[in-house]
Scaffold this active site. Structure first.
Site, PDB file in Angstrom:
ATOM      1  N   LYS A   1       0.357  -6.117  -3.210  1.00 27.66           N
ATOM      2  CA  LYS A   1       0.430  -5.544  -2.076  1.00 27.66           C
ATOM      3  C   LYS A   1      -0.209  -5.880  -0.801  1.00 27.66           C
ATOM      4  CE  LYS A   1       2.333  -0.770  -0.863  1.00 27.66           C
ATOM      5  NZ  LYS A   1       3.748  -1.384  -0.129  1.00 27.66           N
TER       6      LYS A   1
ATOM      7  N   TYR B   1      -3.008  -3.201   0.854  1.00 29.96           N
ATOM      8  CA  TYR B   1      -2.740  -1.802   1.270  1.00 29.96           C
ATOM      9  C   TYR B   1      -1.976  -1.206   0.426  1.00 29.96           C
ATOM     10  CZ  TYR B   1       2.217  -2.778   2.548  1.00 29.96           C
ATOM     11  OH  TYR B   1       3.587  -2.921   2.255  1.00 29.96           O
TER      12      TYR B   1
END
Ligand code: PLP
Length: 315
Positions: A175, A62
């Site tokens: 991430k 993300y």
């Protein structure tokens, strides 16, 4: 190191009723505009399969970015980090240029000047099995909502933080949506009236916050935890380091034990939402003078000046 259930309570900020927790939450209930797999859809119709690997395994990457006054901030840097994350988890079927165009389109459609833009790319849908087929179509979700409720919950004059064990995996530079340790530590921090949990690794050294990068000042020198697999390469951290260098302030990337960290004269957090946010209490004790320190304030001002002129191109 404190155990996960021995956080000190910040006087006057604790709520067992959940009221305070709500006001400190960084999540607002309804996204304003939602893009899913190629089109903007009404939020109620944005549905993904129960066999989506993002849902089943947290097999997803993300990004969270924001806009200021109608302009997306640090887009190129976020897309660069996205490309690195996708590459690190072998999710190469997602096209970063297409994703960027979709973010821009969804953002324009939202007409929200100051927005929080969330992007999630999962590996796609397949019957549950750990090993993934390579021919899946990734699921791409973008939500755009007003950032005001998030920012309203942050005290930019100074926040409280607690410390917590860093229970995350060894690729925190990626991430990924595998955020259970972050979620648990952040919620405990909120339960105890603090904005953030600053994480401490098994060697007793500070890594970063659950959703923020960490800086501190000791003997008038500015420090940051070193880049590497232990921390996310924060976009705000990167910009703040540039500002410091531009202002002739050397940034020393060093590991720091929690013991030394507690003696810092200033501590601040950085993130897309928090920008530069002073930490004035740590585990219930004052940090330095108990007020935002001069270096923190200088960098906070410097960051806002960069934002004001839209100076976000990677160097
Ligand atoms: N560290 C972690 C673990 C994060 O999750 C985040 C943001 O979500 C940050 C640092 C700050 O990154 P950025 O400045 O890119 O928002």
């Amino acid at each position: 190191m404190r155990s996960a259930n021995s956080y000190p309570v910040e006087p006057g900020r604790r709520s067992v009723s959940g009221a305070l927790l709500d006001s400190m939450s960084e999540v607002t209930p309804v996204p304003e505009v939602v893009y899913l797999n190629g089109k903007i859809v009404p939020p109620d119709e944005a549905v993904v399969s129960v066999n989506d690997r993002g849902f089943l395994f947290g097999d997803a990457i993300y990004e969270a970015l924001r806009s200021y006054d109608g302009r997306l901030w640090a887009m190129t840097r976020h897309m660069r980090r996205l490309a690195r994350s996708l590459d690190a988890v072998d999710l190469r079927s997602a096209d970063v240029d297409e994703v960027r165009a979709a973010i821009e389109e969804t953002y324009q459609a939202s007409e929200i000047p100051n927005a929080l833009v969330y992007l999630q790319i999962t590996r796609g849908v397949a019957p549950r099995s750990h090993a993934y087929p390579r021919d899946l179509r990734p699921t791409v979700l973008i939500t755009v909502r007003d950032i005001a409720p998030v920012v309203a919950g942050i005290d930019f004059d100074g926040e409280a933080a607690v410390t917590a064990p860093d229970l995350r995996w060894r690729r925190c530079d990626v991430k990924s949506t595998n955020l259970l340790p972050n979620v648990l530590a952040k919620t405990r921090a909120h339960d105890h009236g603090a904005r953030e949990a600053i994480l401490v690794d098994t060697e007793g050294c500070v890594t970063e916050g659950t959703s923020t990068s960490v800086f501190w000042v000791a003997q008038n020198r500015l420090f940051a935890t070193p880049g590497g697999p232990e921390i996310l390469p924060g976009i705000t951290r990167e910009v703040v380091m540039e500002i410091a260098r531009d202002e002739g302030i050397p940034v020393l990337a060093e590991r720091v034990t929690l013991q030394e960290f507690r003696r810092a004269s200033e501590i601040f957090l950085t993130s897309t939402g928090h920008e530069v946010c002073p930490v004035i209490r740590l585990d219930g004790a004052s940090v330095g003078s108990g007020r935002a320190g001069p270096l923190t304030l200088r960098l906070q001002k410097g960051f806002r000046a960069r934002v004001a002129v839209g100076d976000d191109e990677p160097r």
